[in-house]
Each structure stands twice: as structure tokens, then as C-alpha cells.
Design a protein around this motif. Structure first.
Motif, PDB file in Angstrom:
ATOM      1  N   TYR A 186       0.758  -1.093   0.200  1.00  0.00           N
ATOM      2  CA  TYR A 186      -0.075  -0.053  -0.076  1.00  0.00           C
ATOM      3  C   TYR A 186       0.935   1.220   0.189  1.00  0.00           C
ATOM      4  CZ  TYR A 186      -3.694   3.175   1.384  1.00  0.00           C
ATOM      5  OH  TYR A 186      -4.563   4.431   1.259  1.00  0.00           O
TER       6      TYR A 186
ATOM      7  N   ILE B 286      -2.546  -0.163  -4.620  1.00  0.00           N
ATOM      8  CA  ILE B 286      -2.442  -1.549  -3.635  1.00  0.00           C
ATOM      9  C   ILE B 286      -1.825  -2.374  -4.829  1.00  0.00           C
ATOM     10  CG2 ILE B 286      -4.179  -2.962  -3.015  1.00  0.00           C
ATOM     11  CD1 ILE B 286      -6.090  -0.745  -2.177  1.00  0.00           C
TER      12      ILE B 286
ATOM     13  N   LEU C 232      -5.643  -7.172   1.888  1.00  0.00           N
ATOM     14  CA  LEU C 232      -6.089  -6.217   0.983  1.00  0.00           C
ATOM     15  C   LEU C 232      -7.406  -5.573   1.376  1.00  0.00           C
ATOM     16  CD1 LEU C 232      -6.817  -5.684  -2.070  1.00  0.00           C
ATOM     17  CD2 LEU C 232      -8.065  -7.603  -2.243  1.00  0.00           C
TER      18      LEU C 232
ATOM     19  N   THR D 250      -8.047  -1.314   1.638  1.00  0.00           N
ATOM     20  CA  THR D 250      -9.035  -0.743   1.063  1.00  0.00           C
ATOM     21  C   THR D 250      -9.738   0.077   2.027  1.00  0.00           C
ATOM     22  OG1 THR D 250      -9.283  -2.559  -0.478  1.00  0.00           O
ATOM     23  CG2 THR D 250     -11.245  -1.096  -0.119  1.00  0.00           C
TER      24      THR D 250
ATOM     25  N   LEU E 296      -4.946  -0.496  -8.518  1.00  0.00           N
ATOM     26  CA  LEU E 296      -4.984  -1.989  -7.956  1.00  0.00           C
ATOM     27  C   LEU E 296      -3.983  -2.734  -9.072  1.00  0.00           C
ATOM     28  CD1 LEU E 296      -5.670  -4.162  -5.945  1.00  0.00           C
ATOM     29  CD2 LEU E 296      -7.658  -4.618  -7.250  1.00  0.00           C
TER      30      LEU E 296
ATOM     31  N   VAL F 255     -12.001   2.768  -8.500  1.00  0.00           N
ATOM     32  CA  VAL F 255     -10.823   1.763  -8.443  1.00  0.00           C
ATOM     33  C   VAL F 255     -10.524   1.453 -10.040  1.00  0.00           C
ATOM     34  CG1 VAL F 255     -10.129  -0.337  -7.701  1.00  0.00           C
ATOM     35  CG2 VAL F 255     -11.818   0.818  -6.311  1.00  0.00           C
TER      36      VAL F 255
ATOM     37  N   THR G 207     -13.823  -3.605  -9.537  1.00  0.00           N
ATOM     38  CA  THR G 207     -13.178  -2.415 -10.005  1.00  0.00           C
ATOM     39  C   THR G 207     -13.877  -1.608 -10.979  1.00  0.00           C
ATOM     40  OG1 THR G 207     -11.850  -3.385 -11.748  1.00  0.00           O
ATOM     41  CG2 THR G 207     -10.867  -3.497  -9.528  1.00  0.00           C
TER      42      THR G 207
END
Length: 274
Positions: free
Chosen positions: A25, A34, A53, A57, A71, A116, A135
């Protein structure tokens, strides 16, 4: 290299040094990165990584300075090849579904209203595809491969795929993936709308950051609200709960034990329809 908000060249960040098998991260200006970091196993997800994860997040969601999330997976070969069958499946077949789905009404990113953007740098299979479906914008390398091969191993996807995939691509293509376990290459995935665009492998992360920074220049409340309306209008909470209930039925079968065992032992499974 994409430009940042002040017109200077943006720095594409790398996560702080972490041990393989974790989730990285990092934050650069308005963009959080991420990274699924287990390249020696094609970024296959362990229980620890699934939890990390979720933590990453939450960190991005709670940071008011973060306006978009990128991501990706570590290395050049995989976004994620899915869950680590040797670790996850024995526990799931014993009924421990909460290690994967602590809230039956939620799936990956389903309650994250910051955008995302996925940078798909290779294999995106099984649980990796399930993450991808949460996403919003997907930049794929030209060598990326997509699929949900669970039925080949006596399983069904449990991370929201039965709900999200037919919402996002044509029914006949979604059913082909779900029922055959076949794969799609990057060009075909883009043709059917599974990914937003395909770029050369070396440009995947750069392009994802470019998109993220472009979004970050928009009004943040408006961006979050636009996504929230779109996500909430789908009304997927009850559908996710249905998927979980029926997944439990599959996980109780002998075939759900045999398939992953055969996969780990590198042999063809012998299914007994029970």
C-alpha cells in the motif's frame, strides 16, 4: 509519464518494501496504489493477503486525500491467478466461508465509492477475476488472460462472479466463462467490455495512473456520489447472499474436495457427482 495536478510529471509509486505474500500500500498525492505481492505464485491469494487487501482498501477509503485507487499485481506475469487452493479450499469445505466473505451482502470493493482502476499485468483468473469485477476502470496488458476455471476443479466462484459477470458482459459470454472454465485473451475481453482498454505491457501501470489522476482532478464528492448511485442502483446485496448460500452447497460435496486436491497433485480429477 502522466502529468500530476500541478502540471509536473507524476511519480508512479511503488509500495514500501514488503515480504512476498503480502499486499503493498502506498499513496502518491491523490492516488493510492494497492499491490497484490506474491509473484512467485502468480499473486495467488492467501488468507493473510485477503485480509491485508481489506485493510489496504479501508485505508484508502478513510484517507480524505485519496481520490482514486490503482490496483495491480506484482511482477509482469499476473494480476492474480486466484485463491491459494491448498490453503483456502480445505477451510472453505469445512464451512469457514467467513474467511473469504465475512459479510454475505458484500464482495470485493462493493462498498468502496472511490474509483478503483485495475492495472492488469498478466493472468487474471478465478479469485483474481472476482476482484477485477469489483473495479471500475480496467487497463489490461496485451498479454493478459481472463477466466473463472473453478468448475474444472469441482468448485464455483464465490466472490460475486455469478452476480457481477452477467451484469458486465453479454450473457452468452458470461455463461461460456462460468460453465466451461475457458479463458479470454485481452483483445476479446475488451471486445466484450470486460476491460476498458488494452495497452502494451510496459505501459499498464502508467496508463492506470494517468486515468486515476485524471479522475482525481474532478470534484471528489461528485465522483464518489456518481459511483455510489451506480453501485447502489444495482441492488446486489441480496444477490450476493444468494450466491453464498448456493456456494455452500457445492463446497459440501466430495467433488469440491477432489478437484482442488487433483489440482495441487497435478493430475486429472475424478468426479463422482456427489
Amino acid at each position: 509519464m502522466p502529468a500530476s495536478e500541478d502540471g509536473s510529471k507524476a511519480r508512479i509509486v511503488a509500495p514500501a518494501t514488503i515480504a512476498e505474500g503480502d499486499v503493498g500500500y502506498a499513496v502518491d498525492g491523490p492516488v493510492a496504489l494497492i499491490t497484490l505481492d506474491r509473484p512467485s505464485a502468480h499473486n495467488a491469494l492467501t488468507i493473510k493477503m485477503i485480509r491485508r487487501l481489506a485493510e489496504a482498501t479501508d485505508a484508502a477509503r478513510q484517507d480524505d486525500d485519496v481520490r482514486a485507487i490503482v490496483l495491480t499485481g506484482a511482477g509482469e506475469k499476473a494480476f492474480s491467478a486466484g485463491g491459494d487452493l491448498g490453503e483456502l479450499i480445505p477451510r472453505l469445505t469445512r464451512g469457514e466461508l467467513d474467511i473469504l466473505i465475512p459479510d454475505p451482502s458484500k464482495r470485493f470493493f462493493s462498498d468502496v465509492f472511490k474509483p478503483v482502476i485495475a492495472a492488469v499485468n498478466g493472468l487474471c483468473l478465478a479469485g483474481g477475476l472476482e476482484i477485477l469485477l469489483g473495479t471500475d476502470i480496467r487497463i489490461a496488458a496485451d498479454h493478459a488472460i481472463f477466466g473463472v476455471p473453478e468448475v474444472r476443479w469441482g468448485l464455483v466462484p464465490g466472490g460475486g462472479t455469478h452476480v457481477r459477470l452477467p451484469q458486465q458482459i453479454p450473457w452468452a459470454i458470461a455463461m461460456r466463462l462460468l460453465l466451461t472454465g475457458d479463458h479470454l485473451d485481452a483483445g476479446t475481453a475488451a471486445l466484450h467490455g470486460l476491460v476498458t482498454e488494452v495497452v502494451p505491457a510496459a505501459a499498464v501501470r502508467e496508463r492506470a495512473f494517468e486515468v486515476a489522476r485524471g479522475i482525481s482532478r474532478n470534484a471528489p464528492v461528485a465522483v464518489r456520489t456518481a459511483k455510489e448511485i451506480a453501485v447502489r442502483a444495482l441492488g446486489n446485496e441480496s444477490r450476493f447472499a444468494l450466491e453464498l448460500a448456493l456456494n455452500e452447497r457445492v463446497l459440501r460435496t466430495d467433488d469440491a474436495v477432489e478437484g482442488p486436491r487433483a489440482f495441487v497433485e497435478k493430475r486429472s480429477p475424478i468426479y463422482r457427482n456427489r
